[in-house]
Design an enzyme around this catalytic site. Structure first.
Site, mmCIF file in Angstrom:
data_model
loop_
_atom_site.group_PDB
_atom_site.id
_atom_site.type_symbol
_atom_site.label_atom_id
_atom_site.label_comp_id
_atom_site.label_asym_id
_atom_site.label_seq_id
_atom_site.Cartn_x
_atom_site.Cartn_y
_atom_site.Cartn_z
ATOM 1 N N ASN A 120 3.175 10.988 8.420
ATOM 2 C CA ASN A 120 4.349 11.061 8.999
ATOM 3 C C ASN A 120 4.882 9.863 9.130
ATOM 4 O O ASN A 120 4.239 8.620 9.028
ATOM 5 C CB ASN A 120 4.068 11.481 10.447
ATOM 6 C CG ASN A 120 3.752 13.077 10.661
ATOM 7 O OD1 ASN A 120 4.195 13.758 9.982
ATOM 8 N ND2 ASN A 120 2.731 13.253 11.586
ATOM 9 N N HIS A 126 3.674 11.976 0.042
ATOM 10 C CA HIS A 126 2.234 11.751 0.062
ATOM 11 C C HIS A 126 1.823 11.503 -1.347
ATOM 12 O O HIS A 126 2.699 12.002 -2.459
ATOM 13 C CB HIS A 126 1.502 13.097 0.228
ATOM 14 C CG HIS A 126 1.605 13.272 1.968
ATOM 15 N ND1 HIS A 126 1.016 12.489 2.692
ATOM 16 C CD2 HIS A 126 2.540 14.163 2.475
ATOM 17 C CE1 HIS A 126 1.349 12.788 4.038
ATOM 18 N NE2 HIS A 126 2.111 13.929 3.916
ATOM 19 N N HIS A 153 0.853 -1.271 -0.011
ATOM 20 C CA HIS A 153 -0.028 -0.060 -0.149
ATOM 21 C C HIS A 153 0.706 1.305 -0.138
ATOM 22 O O HIS A 153 0.634 2.151 0.767
ATOM 23 C CB HIS A 153 -1.098 -0.120 1.202
ATOM 24 C CG HIS A 153 -2.160 -1.184 0.999
ATOM 25 N ND1 HIS A 153 -3.030 -1.109 0.140
ATOM 26 C CD2 HIS A 153 -2.161 -2.234 1.818
ATOM 27 C CE1 HIS A 153 -3.764 -2.090 0.359
ATOM 28 N NE2 HIS A 153 -3.026 -2.884 1.315
#
Length: 391
Positions: free
Chosen positions: A229, A391, A67
């Protein structure tokens, strides 16, 4: 080939789906299987990670992705006799790339179930043979030996995804993506991570042994491709605990620290001597070990479930015994963070998992508190001045 149709997007209802190049051809070739959207996200991120690990350390590297974050990452440092037993490769004469793969897969076997694998070097027959016995979705590597490719083509009834990446590919400096119809654009994160990142040492202790420098580079490069994070504990040439995607940094530190603790606990005599039945499948064995050393051990030992995996009921691995083993085994651990530690509580938690060396961004208004806490435990801590959000 300029574009490639995919099975679907992130979910089966997200059709059609494809990947394509605005100019030029795709930098990879699918040698077997049909990729999905998440497969290729894992492949592109993990492929970059191992390429940078190889460049920074000079050692063959491997990663296990799930993932779009690594479950494990490692370089080819020889295994101890204990780790050979823990990783179920006793007596095997391992090639360097197989060693890196065995380490990466062994970091967190629960999280690596159904992973995507990346190798920095050619996949040889030995690595393919080890990979064949694991539950995995696919692999990316710069090349494959003829024998390795034949082995991998038999995995998952012939549908195992095998991707060959062009090792000379260099992407454009600007990258874009769309979210809710809005296009985002930024410079690609091409920051180079090397030993120069460890020069600004803020603590009273100033020593970074060669092994610590190597392991801190592994942590930082791993974090560069981990959903933020994130923090990463490393030891002996590999990640041993990765905390990803948490909103609170101390929660990340606790999550990754718990994984690091379990990595050490798996090397204890209590775990190495568990009386497994001969016919227990690898995932069932891994799950049983995870429960046995965790806080939910009653689910295994105080029910009849133990009879499913063990020939006899093992003794409870008590909290006192686990604490004593970690005090003995967990030492000289490295910890990297993708941004600054805002409070000393992160260092307090890291100390419990044997952390001695730290690399973090620095720049918090509470740096003094963080440094003071590190000094209390005699840690060496470098401020990298590089933020590695992903991200």
């Amino acid at each position: 080939m300029k574009e490639l149709e995919l099975k679907y997007g992130c979910n089966p209802n997200q059709k059609p789906a494809k990947v394509y190049m605005e100019s030029g051809e795709l930098p990879f070739t699918v040698l077997n299987g049909k990729p999905g959207y998440i497969n290729l996200l894992d492949a592109m991120n993990s492929g970059q990670l191992v390429r940078e690990l190889k460049a920074a350390t000079g050692l063959p590297a491997a990663a296990s992705f799930k993932h779009v974050s690594p479950a494990g990452a490692a370089v080819a440092v020889p295994l101890s006799n204990v780790l050979e037993k823990v990783y179920f490769v006793e007596g095997a004469l391992l090639s360097p790339i197989a060693t890196a793969y065995i380490r990466a897969r062994g970091a967190d076997r629960m999280s690596s179930y159904g992973d995507f694998v990346a190798l920095s070097d050619e996949c040889d027959a030995q690595t393919a043979s080890f990979l064949k016995r694991e539950v995995s979705d696919g692999i990316i590597a710069p090349s494959y030996s003829a024998e390795a490719l034949e082995i991998l083509k038999t995995k998952r009834k012939g549908s195992y995804l095998v991707i060959q990446m062009d090792p000379d590919y260099q992407p454009a400096p600007i990258e874009t993506k769309q979210v809710f119809g809005v296009t985002f654009s930024q410079q690609r994160n091409d920051v180079k991570i090397g030993e120069e990142c460890l020069m600004d040492i803020a603590t009273q202790a100033k020593d970074f042994p060669a092994a610590a420098k190597r392991d801190l580079l592994i942590a930082l490069i791993t974090l560069k491709y981990t959903q933020s994070n994130s923090v990463c504990y490393t030891y002996d040439g590999q990640a041993i605990g990765i905390g990803a995607g948490q909103q609170s940094r101390v929660h990340c530190t606790r999550l990754a620290g718990g994984k690091a603790d379990r990595w050490f606990l798996r090397q204890s005599p209590q775990v190495l001597n568990l009386p497994f039945k001969d016919d227990v499948r690898r995932p069932d064995r891994d799950n049983a070990i995870d429960v046995y050393i965790g806080d939910e051990w009653e689910d295994l030992l105080e029910t009849d479930d133990w009879k499913r995996v063990f020939t006899e009921k093992p003794p409870v691995f008590t909290a006192e015994e686990k604490k004593a083993w970690l005090k003995k085994a967990a030492h000289d651990v490295c910890l990297g963070s993708d941004a600054f530690f805002p409070f000393g509580d992160n260092i307090e938690r890291a100390h419990k998992s044997g952390v001695q060396y730290v690399a973090q961004t620095g720049g918090s208004i509470r740096d003094d508190n963080v440094i003071e806490t590190a000094d209390k435990y005699g840690m060496t801590m470098a401020m990298t001045h590089i933020r590695l959000f992903h991200h």
